[in-house]
Design a protein around this motif. Structure first.
Motif, PDB file in Angstrom:
ATOM      1  N   ALA A 109      38.357  23.367   2.282  1.00 28.84           N
ATOM      2  CA  ALA A 109      39.809  23.384   2.456  1.00 28.84           C
ATOM      3  C   ALA A 109      40.499  23.821   1.167  1.00 28.84           C
ATOM      4  CB  ALA A 109      40.296  22.004   2.884  1.00 28.84           C
ATOM      5  N   ALA A 110      40.050  23.257   0.045  1.00 25.42           N
ATOM      6  CA  ALA A 110      40.655  23.626  -1.233  1.00 25.42           C
ATOM      7  C   ALA A 110      40.428  25.102  -1.525  1.00 25.42           C
ATOM      8  CB  ALA A 110      40.052  22.762  -2.355  1.00 25.42           C
ATOM      9  N   LEU A 111      39.237  25.569  -1.212  1.00 26.94           N
ATOM     10  CA  LEU A 111      38.900  26.971  -1.453  1.00 26.94           C
ATOM     11  C   LEU A 111      39.824  27.882  -0.668  1.00 26.94           C
ATOM     12  CD1 LEU A 111      35.736  27.837  -2.681  1.00 26.94           C
ATOM     13  CD2 LEU A 111      36.008  29.177  -0.626  1.00 26.94           C
ATOM     14  N   MET A 112      39.983  27.579   0.620  1.00 30.27           N
ATOM     15  CA  MET A 112      40.832  28.410   1.468  1.00 30.27           C
ATOM     16  C   MET A 112      42.271  28.382   0.964  1.00 30.27           C
ATOM     17  SD  MET A 112      38.752  29.689   3.401  1.00 30.27           S
ATOM     18  CE  MET A 112      39.889  30.631   4.424  1.00 30.27           C
ATOM     19  N   LYS A 113      42.722  27.202   0.580  1.00 26.66           N
ATOM     20  CA  LYS A 113      44.111  27.058   0.166  1.00 26.66           C
ATOM     21  C   LYS A 113      44.401  27.940  -1.052  1.00 26.66           C
ATOM     22  CE  LYS A 113      46.982  23.520  -1.951  1.00 26.66           C
ATOM     23  NZ  LYS A 113      46.796  22.207  -2.556  1.00 26.66           N
ATOM     24  N   HIS A 114      43.506  27.905  -2.027  1.00 24.58           N
ATOM     25  CA  HIS A 114      43.783  28.637  -3.254  1.00 24.58           C
ATOM     26  C   HIS A 114      43.534  30.124  -3.083  1.00 24.58           C
ATOM     27  CE1 HIS A 114      43.153  24.462  -4.821  1.00 24.58           C
ATOM     28  NE2 HIS A 114      44.337  24.772  -5.294  1.00 24.58           N
ATOM     29  N   LEU A 115      42.573  30.467  -2.247  1.00 27.06           N
ATOM     30  CA  LEU A 115      42.382  31.884  -1.962  1.00 27.06           C
ATOM     31  C   LEU A 115      43.620  32.450  -1.277  1.00 27.06           C
ATOM     32  CD1 LEU A 115      38.768  32.769  -0.811  1.00 27.06           C
ATOM     33  CD2 LEU A 115      40.085  33.592  -2.762  1.00 27.06           C
ATOM     34  N   ARG A 116      44.190  31.643  -0.387  1.00 30.73           N
ATOM     35  CA  ARG A 116      45.389  32.092   0.308  1.00 30.73           C
ATOM     36  C   ARG A 116      46.536  32.300  -0.674  1.00 30.73           C
ATOM     37  NH1 ARG A 116      47.708  32.991   4.528  1.00 30.73           N
ATOM     38  NH2 ARG A 116      45.788  32.649   5.676  1.00 30.73           N
ATOM     39  N   ALA A 117      46.672  31.358  -1.611  1.00 29.55           N
ATOM     40  CA  ALA A 117      47.742  31.485  -2.605  1.00 29.55           C
ATOM     41  C   ALA A 117      47.572  32.771  -3.404  1.00 29.55           C
ATOM     42  CB  ALA A 117      47.735  30.271  -3.534  1.00 29.55           C
ATOM     43  N   ALA A 118      46.327  33.050  -3.809  1.00 27.66           N
ATOM     44  CA  ALA A 118      46.087  34.262  -4.587  1.00 27.66           C
ATOM     45  C   ALA A 118      46.386  35.498  -3.745  1.00 27.66           C
ATOM     46  CB  ALA A 118      44.638  34.287  -5.077  1.00 27.66           C
ATOM     47  N   THR A 119      45.985  35.450  -2.477  1.00 27.21           N
ATOM     48  CA  THR A 119      46.236  36.582  -1.601  1.00 27.21           C
ATOM     49  C   THR A 119      47.720  36.838  -1.452  1.00 27.21           C
ATOM     50  OG1 THR A 119      44.236  36.026  -0.377  1.00 27.21           O
ATOM     51  CG2 THR A 119      45.771  37.545   0.675  1.00 27.21           C
ATOM     52  N   GLU A 120      48.487  35.766  -1.308  1.00 27.34           N
ATOM     53  CA  GLU A 120      49.929  35.942  -1.148  1.00 27.34           C
ATOM     54  C   GLU A 120      50.555  36.560  -2.388  1.00 27.34           C
ATOM     55  OE1 GLU A 120      51.698  32.260  -0.002  1.00 27.34           O
ATOM     56  OE2 GLU A 120      50.603  32.192   1.899  1.00 27.34           O
ATOM     57  N   THR A 121      50.133  36.077  -3.551  1.00 22.07           N
ATOM     58  CA  THR A 121      50.654  36.654  -4.787  1.00 22.07           C
ATOM     59  C   THR A 121      50.349  38.149  -4.849  1.00 22.07           C
ATOM     60  OG1 THR A 121      50.182  34.550  -5.857  1.00 22.07           O
ATOM     61  CG2 THR A 121      50.676  36.405  -7.279  1.00 22.07           C
TER      62      THR A 121
END
Lengths: 176, 176
Positions: A109-121
């Motif tokens: 879950a943490a991995l997905m969350k932070h990958l998503r944040a990076a993707t959005e940026t």
DNA sequence: CCTCTTTGGTTTCGATCCGAAACTAACTGT
DNA sequence: ACAGTTAGTTTCGGATCGAAACCAAAGAGG
């Protein structure tokens, strides 16, 4: 990086090209408003022309099916056929999924969350779209068992809430 | 996934092809035992022939330099030129790095750790190599300021410990 | 109703990329 | 000396992709 190349060097990868695999995966995961060649071209960061070819090849192979959209005569609605789903079972990226699935749930879950944040940026810098799930989209308002989407002005069933949408807009993040 | 495609759609990406960017990055990060066309072909999961073409193109553009290896007449040692390092400053993936750098340090560490674990699992299934850093390799024994590598039977300076090596073998994980 | 513009989609064409195969040259083992 | 292996290159044909031109349907505005 080279993780993608590695993943695609598996045994079943030879049957479809990388672009074809991506298209097949995309149409299997996208919601009914996003299963069009144009939406896929944005997702894949390519041109509509190239996306059209990829779709055409998969249709001729019998893995995708093209239906007309009665609401808009120009648009086409793409569906994954039974053969397409069977092919997805041999997805070379499934190995990667399994490798990730071995991690504990909260780590994933943490991995997905932070990958998503990076993707959005990154998407913001590229002025590209983000493509997220309906149940995490600010357009969606829960109703009964499903939800009402303010963007497409349509009701979504519960089983549609996990699909990708081209009009995805992230919910406001809780500060902190 | 499509993160890579997105990253490559940046402004400076047009100057080099995806394979050329990967090669340039690889030779900038690999240690002196791994800066060969063959090693890059393994890293990139492609054939030696294709890797040879990619290297040749970058050499003719002046971003790489080829030196002969006096220890082995067949082998070539590839170095990144000043122009190559200047080009790397415009790496379209740098945006992704920056996006990841915005995350807190311990989150980044956890992300790298689990991505590495997934990569190792996947590489094992593909019977491919892993390509890790010398200071995390079981061949390395710390000595003075650097380390002794049991694989290449050579001393490594401290500033070489962070480089990628084709002979990387993960250290035994502490049980638990 | 009639234009103009926008949007979804396709086709064609040329450039590029890439993998397979054949090949050369240098190292290794016996 | 000989076979076998390894590093690297070259050539060739197929696959892919992006750009541009094009068509048709939908809106916009009068």
């Amino acid at each position: 990086m080279h993780l993608a190349r590695l993943a695609h060097s598996g045994p079943g990868a030879a049957q479809l090209s990388a672009a074809q695999w991506t298209a097949l995966r995309y149409f299997a995961r996208a919601n009914r408003f996003s299963r069009t060649p144009s939406a896929f071209s944005e997702f894949h960061a390519t041109t509509r022309g190239t996306a059209s070819q990829t779709v055409k090849s998969l249709v001729s192979m019998g893995f995708l099916e093209r239906r007309s959209n009665e609401a808009d005569g120009r648009s086409a609605l793409i569906e994954v056929t039974d053969a397409g789903h069977a092919m997805l079972a041999q997805d070379p990226l499934a190995d990667l999924r399994r490798a990730l699935a071995e991690q504990p749930a909260e780590v994933r879950a943490a991995l997905m969350k932070h990958l998503r944040a990076a993707t959005e940026t990154l998407a913001e810098q590229r002025s590209a779209r983000t493509f997220g799930r309906c149940d995490e989209c600010s357009h969606c308002a829960p109703r009964d068992t499903g939800a009402y989407c303010h963007c497409t002005q349509a009701m979504l069933r519960a089983e549609e809430m996990g699909a990708l949408c081209i009009d995805f807009t992230p919910k406001l993040r809780s500060t902190g």
